[in-house]
Every structure is written in structure tokens, then in C-alpha cells.
Design a protein around this motif. Structure first.
Motif, PDB file in Angstrom:
ATOM      1  N   PRO A 159       0.808  -1.220   0.000  1.00 19.34           N
ATOM      2  CA  PRO A 159       0.000   0.000   0.000  1.00 19.34           C
ATOM      3  C   PRO A 159       0.842   1.271   0.000  1.00 19.34           C
ATOM      4  O   PRO A 159       0.310   2.356   0.217  1.00 19.34           O
ATOM      5  N   CYS A 160       2.162   1.135  -0.214  1.00 19.47           N
ATOM      6  CA  CYS A 160       3.046   2.304  -0.101  1.00 19.47           C
ATOM      7  C   CYS A 160       4.170   2.181  -1.119  1.00 19.47           C
ATOM      8  O   CYS A 160       4.375   1.144  -1.738  1.00 19.47           O
ATOM      9  N   HIS A 161       4.928   3.275  -1.287  1.00 20.57           N
ATOM     10  CA  HIS A 161       6.036   3.319  -2.225  1.00 20.57           C
ATOM     11  C   HIS A 161       7.356   3.156  -1.479  1.00 20.57           C
ATOM     12  O   HIS A 161       7.525   3.652  -0.365  1.00 20.57           O
ATOM     13  N   GLY A 162       8.319   2.477  -2.104  1.00 19.29           N
ATOM     14  CA  GLY A 162       9.680   2.443  -1.596  1.00 19.29           C
ATOM     15  C   GLY A 162       9.913   1.389  -0.531  1.00 19.29           C
ATOM     16  O   GLY A 162       9.007   0.981   0.186  1.00 19.29           O
ATOM     17  N   SER A 163      11.170   0.969  -0.418  1.00 16.58           N
ATOM     18  CA  SER A 163      11.511  -0.082   0.536  1.00 16.58           C
ATOM     19  C   SER A 163      11.482   0.406   1.980  1.00 16.58           C
ATOM     20  O   SER A 163      11.222  -0.378   2.894  1.00 16.58           O
ATOM     21  N   ILE A 164      11.713   1.703   2.227  1.00 12.34           N
ATOM     22  CA  ILE A 164      11.690   2.207   3.605  1.00 12.34           C
ATOM     23  C   ILE A 164      10.267   2.168   4.153  1.00 12.34           C
ATOM     24  O   ILE A 164      10.020   1.635   5.246  1.00 12.34           O
ATOM     25  N   GLY A 213       7.869   0.425   2.871  1.00  7.54           N
ATOM     26  CA  GLY A 213       7.474  -0.974   2.835  1.00  7.54           C
ATOM     27  C   GLY A 213       8.009  -1.765   4.009  1.00  7.54           C
ATOM     28  O   GLY A 213       7.352  -2.677   4.516  1.00  7.54           O
ATOM     29  N   GLU A 214       9.214  -1.411   4.457  1.00  7.63           N
ATOM     30  CA  GLU A 214       9.801  -2.094   5.619  1.00  7.63           C
ATOM     31  C   GLU A 214       8.955  -1.870   6.868  1.00  7.63           C
ATOM     32  O   GLU A 214       8.725  -2.784   7.663  1.00  7.63           O
ATOM     33  N   ARG A 215       8.482  -0.652   7.052  1.00  4.55           N
ATOM     34  CA  ARG A 215       7.614  -0.386   8.204  1.00  4.55           C
ATOM     35  C   ARG A 215       6.291  -1.151   8.066  1.00  4.55           C
ATOM     36  O   ARG A 215       5.806  -1.735   9.029  1.00  4.55           O
ATOM     37  N   TRP A 216       5.729  -1.156   6.857  1.00  5.71           N
ATOM     38  CA  TRP A 216       4.451  -1.841   6.659  1.00  5.71           C
ATOM     39  C   TRP A 216       4.582  -3.333   6.927  1.00  5.71           C
ATOM     40  O   TRP A 216       3.719  -3.924   7.594  1.00  5.71           O
ATOM     41  N   ILE A 217       5.626  -3.958   6.424  1.00  4.21           N
ATOM     42  CA  ILE A 217       5.752  -5.404   6.583  1.00  4.21           C
ATOM     43  C   ILE A 217       5.958  -5.771   8.044  1.00  4.21           C
ATOM     44  O   ILE A 217       5.492  -6.819   8.516  1.00  4.21           O
ATOM     45  N   HIS A 218       6.624  -4.911   8.818  1.00  2.66           N
ATOM     46  CA  HIS A 218       6.767  -5.164  10.256  1.00  2.66           C
ATOM     47  C   HIS A 218       5.424  -5.024  10.968  1.00  2.66           C
ATOM     48  O   HIS A 218       5.116  -5.801  11.889  1.00  2.66           O
ATOM     49  N   HIS A 219       4.633  -4.032  10.591  1.00  2.00           N
ATOM     50  CA  HIS A 219       3.305  -3.883  11.194  1.00  2.00           C
ATOM     51  C   HIS A 219       2.406  -5.065  10.816  1.00  2.00           C
ATOM     52  O   HIS A 219       1.647  -5.564  11.660  1.00  2.00           O
ATOM     53  N   ARG A 220       2.505  -5.503   9.578  1.00  2.00           N
ATOM     54  CA  ARG A 220       1.711  -6.660   9.146  1.00  2.00           C
ATOM     55  C   ARG A 220       2.120  -7.910   9.931  1.00  2.00           C
ATOM     56  O   ARG A 220       1.265  -8.669  10.397  1.00  2.00           O
ATOM     57  N   ALA A 221       3.416  -8.118  10.093  1.00  2.00           N
ATOM     58  CA  ALA A 221       3.891  -9.280  10.854  1.00  2.00           C
ATOM     59  C   ALA A 221       3.475  -9.186  12.320  1.00  2.00           C
ATOM     60  O   ALA A 221       3.108 -10.199  12.934  1.00  2.00           O
ATOM     61  N   ALA A 222       3.511  -7.972  12.884  1.00  2.00           N
ATOM     62  CA  ALA A 222       3.082  -7.799  14.275  1.00  2.00           C
ATOM     63  C   ALA A 222       1.610  -8.163  14.439  1.00  2.00           C
ATOM     64  O   ALA A 222       1.226  -8.841  15.409  1.00  2.00           O
ATOM     65  N   ALA A 223       0.773  -7.710  13.488  1.00  2.00           N
ATOM     66  CA  ALA A 223      -0.656  -8.004  13.567  1.00  2.00           C
ATOM     67  C   ALA A 223      -0.921  -9.498  13.431  1.00  2.00           C
ATOM     68  O   ALA A 223      -1.742 -10.071  14.168  1.00  2.00           O
ATOM     69  N   LEU A 224      -0.223 -10.153  12.503  1.00  2.00           N
ATOM     70  CA  LEU A 224      -0.405 -11.595  12.324  1.00  2.00           C
ATOM     71  C   LEU A 224       0.069 -12.367  13.547  1.00  2.00           C
ATOM     72  O   LEU A 224      -0.577 -13.336  13.974  1.00  2.00           O
ATOM     73  N   ASN A 225       1.206 -11.955  14.115  1.00  2.66           N
ATOM     74  CA  ASN A 225       1.705 -12.622  15.317  1.00  2.66           C
ATOM     75  C   ASN A 225       0.742 -12.455  16.486  1.00  2.66           C
ATOM     76  O   ASN A 225       0.507 -13.395  17.255  1.00  2.66           O
ATOM     77  N   LEU A 226       0.194 -11.242  16.628  1.00  2.00           N
ATOM     78  CA  LEU A 226      -0.745 -11.009  17.723  1.00  2.00           C
ATOM     79  C   LEU A 226      -1.984 -11.878  17.560  1.00  2.00           C
ATOM     80  O   LEU A 226      -2.452 -12.502  18.528  1.00  2.00           O
TER      81      LEU A 226
END
Length: 528
Positions: A486-491, A493-506
Motif C-alpha cells: 500500500p506504499c512506495h519504496g523499501s523504507i 514498505g519495511e515499516r508496513w511489513i513489520h506492522h503486518r507481521a506484528a498483527a499476524l503474530n498477535l
């Protein structure tokens, strides 16, 4: 200034009055009950160093919104709409029944604050601390490595579109470029973001347009005034220089010095696919399936389905390959592990590194190439690296070049005399003379891994046992429309993928029985 929750909610408290309507065991109910413990106020104190100014929305509320947003794959506007209209979201974020939440732009502002802080992945780290506190990973010494290609948030651009967009960006960002463009650029009206009107089915017309656009780009770059450029202007100039060269080559009959160009009849390595997101890359997942975007790399504990580490990289480039990124995913592991992975992680260097660290490897070996379709592979030759000899399937033996050593590439040359008239030649080589057998570094280790994967039933059973849970976690990662970033760039995207992983882990922890009792996080399995 950091905001704090109001003493009284706006309207009736949703969690107190509507608890029976919130699904028990859901992420919504868990956040409603344990939000302040999971995301305490002190966790975000460094992001709001000033005590002056207007109070912000409480960061705990925003953190809950980000977790739910990434879990459900919603945009900022959709997220705020849910917070205004859905009782579950109101309860999870601590809102009252009549609370209208906040403007959607505050979510982007909050993510920027996180990204610029000293701990940009603190939401993921907070959930990881919960995992550690429960002890759910204690005694679980398997880690599976895998990756998933995520589509970029922008459309892929063709050569003409990229050239026009890059020229327009230079004109917009570089001081004085508009004057240079007006004097030197004739191929297109660069005030118009669209494509020129030509007969696109006419190959000559397309070639002439590409030639003119590249000429414009080179003239613009060559006549820009000498000056110190800021970050945006420097990026614009760099992107124009890149796209002006990556997709073109000298035209027929040109030596490259007369300024005549055509679209290249090959694909440039590490090709930029969009000037809007220059970090996105093109990747072939299989021969028939290709995508443009980024690649999510994960380390997973397969028995629990928890993501222990994650990162996002451009989809192409050797520095972003699975085997190159893998050590980063395992950097914080302190015990010896069973490492499970597919053939993308089967590089000799990674095997050597993980083996030296004492890990036990269940990494599927990559397939061997054959010189002749259906013919002999390297494993059909008897190779003795200690003695320095190679024997072919027909029984001919030759010596290996170079001194013995696992870190050197070595060759064995079978002569034309040995190969001429050999009854197995049609299955071995298409060369007119003999055949050259090349041994890459760590050959013995790679050969042993291939032999083990092919013959060891325990190895095969372990790989088959734990591969499906890993595929399930990847399916969770890309579910709900999250195959596209949902965003541009790896920086970002890096934040988004960590938030996605946090939500899935929770969510996974809650399903395993996560609870907070007597000041401690614990797992209470559901025995019903």
C-alpha cells in the motif's frame, strides 16, 4: 505534545456497554482489554519530546488502529471509517460510542513519526516481547526461511512513459531545467504527462519517437546549469540518466556516437520499472509467472506459525537474493537450530556459513543443469576432490585443475580423444570437441546435501512435515488484498511489513490462548 486518553469517553464506553457484542477471542476483544498493557504510554514517549503545543491523538490509540489496519488490509480512509462506525473497532481503540475518531491523515503522520524515531519497528518489537514473555518458543529450535513477492503500489511503465516522466521530473525539480528543456527538447510537449500521438502500430514511428526522447534526455542532462543539487533534484537527474540508458541501444548502423537510438532487444539487469517508485524491480518467480515490486523475507517458527524476523527488499538484484538476506533474519537467534528452506536458499556460501555456526540444515538443494536435455548431471560423474580426479559415466578419468580447496572453482577437461566415439556422448555434451566439468566452491558440501535430500528418509520426512505450515504463514501474509504493497519504496514498505507481521503474530498468539494475568503474559491453551 503526546496526547493522553480522555478521562471520560465521548458517549457511552463501548467495551463496557457492548462487550457481549464483541467476538470473544478476537483481536478486537483482546485490544479492548489489554491495549494499555501492550502499548503503554511510555512506549511512545521519545516520539513526542516536547511538552508544548496541542496534544496529539493518544499514540496507543493510533498503534491499535495501525495493527487493525494492516491486519485487515485497509486504507487510511477505510480505517477511520471503521473506527467511526464499527463497535469492534471502537472497543479495540478505546473510543466512546459517539467518538468520531480522527482525520485519516494522522495515520500517515504517525507512521512517519515511527519511521523517523530511534525504534521504527517498536510495534513489531512490542509483540515480539510478548512472545518472549509467554515462553511459547522455548524449546522450539526450528526456523523456516521463505519469501513472498509483493506487487508494487504503482503501475509498471514502458520505456516511452518512463522517459517522459523522468524528463518532466527534472524540469519540475531542478532549478533552471525548464529553460534548458524549452530550448533543447523537441520530441514531446513535456507539459503534457500523456504519450505523444503517433501510429503506435508503426515500428518506424515508435523507433523515431524513442530516438527523439533519448536525444532530448541527453541534451537536457548535458546542458543543465552547474549547481549544487538538493536530494529531490539529484534523484530526478539520476533517474533520468538511468532510464535514458537502461532500455535503449545504438540504432542499426550506429556506433553509439551519432545520437541514433532504438529500444534495446534485451532486458537490462536490475531494471527500474517505474519512475514513481524507482526501487521496484521485475522478477520471474517461474518461467511463466513474473511480477513487479518487492520481496518480503521471513523467518518463521513453523510449529506455532509465528514470524520471528521479517524484512522487505527490492525483488531483483543479487544483494537482495534469499540466500544473501537469510543471515540477517537469523542474526538474533542464540541457539542451534534446524533451518528449513526451499532451493532459493541452497547457495554454497549460505550452507557453509550456517553449517559452520552449528545449525542443522533442511534446505532443499537446487536442481542441477544438464548440458543435454535429459542428459547427465554433475552427480553422474565420480568426483574425488581430495585425489583431484573426475571420472565420467563412460569410465574416462581426468585430473582437476587448480590446487585442492573448498573455496576455489576447479575444472576437469575431457579431451576430444576421450569423447570422440563415446557411446554416451549424445547424453553428455553437444560440444564438437570434449567436455569441461566445472566444480564450484564447496562442491563436496553441495553434493552431500543433494545426496542426503535424495536418499535420507528422515530428512525427507522432516522437510515434508514442516513445509505446509510455512506455506500457510505466507498465505496469511498476502491474504485480504495484501499481495500489493500500500506504499512506495523499501523504507515505507519495511515499516508496513513489520506492522503486518506484528498483527499476524498477535492474532496467532490470541488463537494460541494469549492472556495477561498477575502482570505477566501467558499462554492458556483452549481445552474445550
Amino acid at each position: 505534545m503526546m496526547g493522553r486518553p480522555p478521562r471520560e469517553p465521548v458517549g457511552p464506553d463501548v467495551w463496557s456497554t457492548c462487550r457481549a457484542l464483541i467476538p470473544a477471542g478476537s483481536v478486537f476483544a483482546f485490544l479492548a482489554e489489554h491495549r494499555e498493557v501492550l502499548f503503554p504510554e511510555a512506549m511512545f514517549a521519545d516520539m513526542y519530546p516536547s511538552s508544548d503545543g496541542r496534544p496529539s491523538v493518544p499514540p496507543g490509540e493510533l498503534a491499535c488502529a495501525v495493527v487493525l489496519q494492516t491486519l485487515h488490509g485497509l486504507s487510511d480512509i477505510e480505517t477511520v471509517q471503521e473506527m467511526r462506525c464499527d463497535l469492534r473497532w471502537k472497543a479495540a481503540c478505546g473510543l466512546g460510542l459517539h467518538d468520531m475518531a480522527f482525520h485519516s491523515s494522522l495515520l500517515a503522520y504517525f507512521r512517519r513519526r515511527l519511521a523517523r524515531s530511534r525504534r521504527p519497528d517498536r510495534i513489531f518489537d512490542a509483540v515480539r516481547e510478548v512472545v518472549a514473555a509467554t515462553g511459547v518458543l522455548k524449546g522450539r529450535h526450528r526456523r523456516a526461511l521463505d519469501s513472498a513477492v509483493l506487487d508494487d503500489a504503482v503501475a509498471t511503465q514502458d520505456t516511452v512513459t518512463q522517459l517522459i516522466a523522468a524528463v518532466r521530473r527534472v524540469i519540475r525539480e531542478v532549478p533552471g531545467a525548464d529553460t534548458v528543456a524549452a530550448a533543447c527538447c523537441r520530441a514531446h510537449d513535456y507539459a503534457d504527462p500523456g504519450k505523444p500521438k503517433i501510429a503506435w502500430n508503426d515500428e518506424q514511428a515508435r523507433s523515431m519517437l524513442v530516438d527523439a526522447l533519448v536525444t532530448d534526455a541527453l541534451r537536457l542532462l548535458g546542458h543543465l546549469p552547474e549547481q549544487n543539487l538538493g536530494p529531490k533534484a539529484a534523484d530526478a537527474v539520476g533517474i533520468l540518466a538511468l532510464v535514458a540508458g537502461q532500455d535503449v541501444e545504438p540504432a542499426d548502423g550506429s556506433d553509439g556516437t551519432d545520437g541514433r537510438w532504438r529500444i534495446a532487444r534485451r532486458t537490462a539487469p536490475d531494471r527500474v520499472v517505474s519512475t514513481v517508485d524507482p526501487e521496484a524491480r521485475h522478477i520471474h518467480k517461474t518461467r511463466s509467472h513474473h511480477q513487479d515490486g518487492f520481496k518480503a523475507h521471513l523467518a518463521i517458527e513453523p510449529e506455532t506459525g509465528l514470524i520471528t524476523a521479517v524484512t522487505l527488499r527490492p525483488a531483483g538484484g543479487s544483494e537482495h537474493h534469499e540466500a544473501t538476506v537469510a543471515p540477517e533474519l537469523l542474526a538474533e537467534e542464540t541457539s542451534l537450530l534446524q533451518i528449513l528452506a526451499d532451493s532459493a536458499y541452497s547457495s554454497a556460501d549460505l550452507r557453509a556459513r550456517l553449517t559452520a555456526a552449528g545449525h542443522r540444515l533442511f534446505i532443499k538443494p537446487g536442481p542441477l543443469k544438464t548440458a543435454v536435455p535429459g542428459g547427465f548431471t554433475l552427480d553422474d560423474f565420480r568426483i574425488d576432490t581430495a585425489a583431484g580426479t573426475v571420472t565420467c559415466p563412460a569410465g574416462h578419468t581426468t585430473d582437476l585443475t587448480a590446487p585442492a580447496g573448498q573455496h576455489q572453482q576447479r575444472k576437469a577437461v575431457f579431451t576430444a580423444e576421450q569423447c570422440t566415439g563415446c557411446p554416451l556422448r549424445s547424453r553428455c555434451s553437444t560440444a564438437k570437441s570434449g567436455r569441461i566439468v566445472t566444480l564450484r566452491p564447496h562442491h563436496d558440501q553441495q553434493a552431500a546435501a543433494r545426496h542426503q535430500a535424495a536418499t535420507d528418509p528422515d530428512w525427507q520426512a522432516t522437510y515434508r512435515r514442516w513445509r505446509p505450515p510455512v506455506e500457510r504463514v505466507i498465505a496469511w501474509l498476502v491474504a485480504r488484498g495484501n499481495r500489493r504493497l500500500p506504499c512506495h519504496g523499501s523504507i515505507n514498505g519495511e515499516r508496513w511489513i513489520h506492522h503486518r507481521a506484528a498483527a499476524l503474530n498477535l492474532r496467532r498468539l490470541i488463537n494460541l490462548g494469549l492472556d495477561h494475568r498477575h502482570g505477566t503474559w501467558t499462554i492458556i491453551p483452549n481445552t474445550s
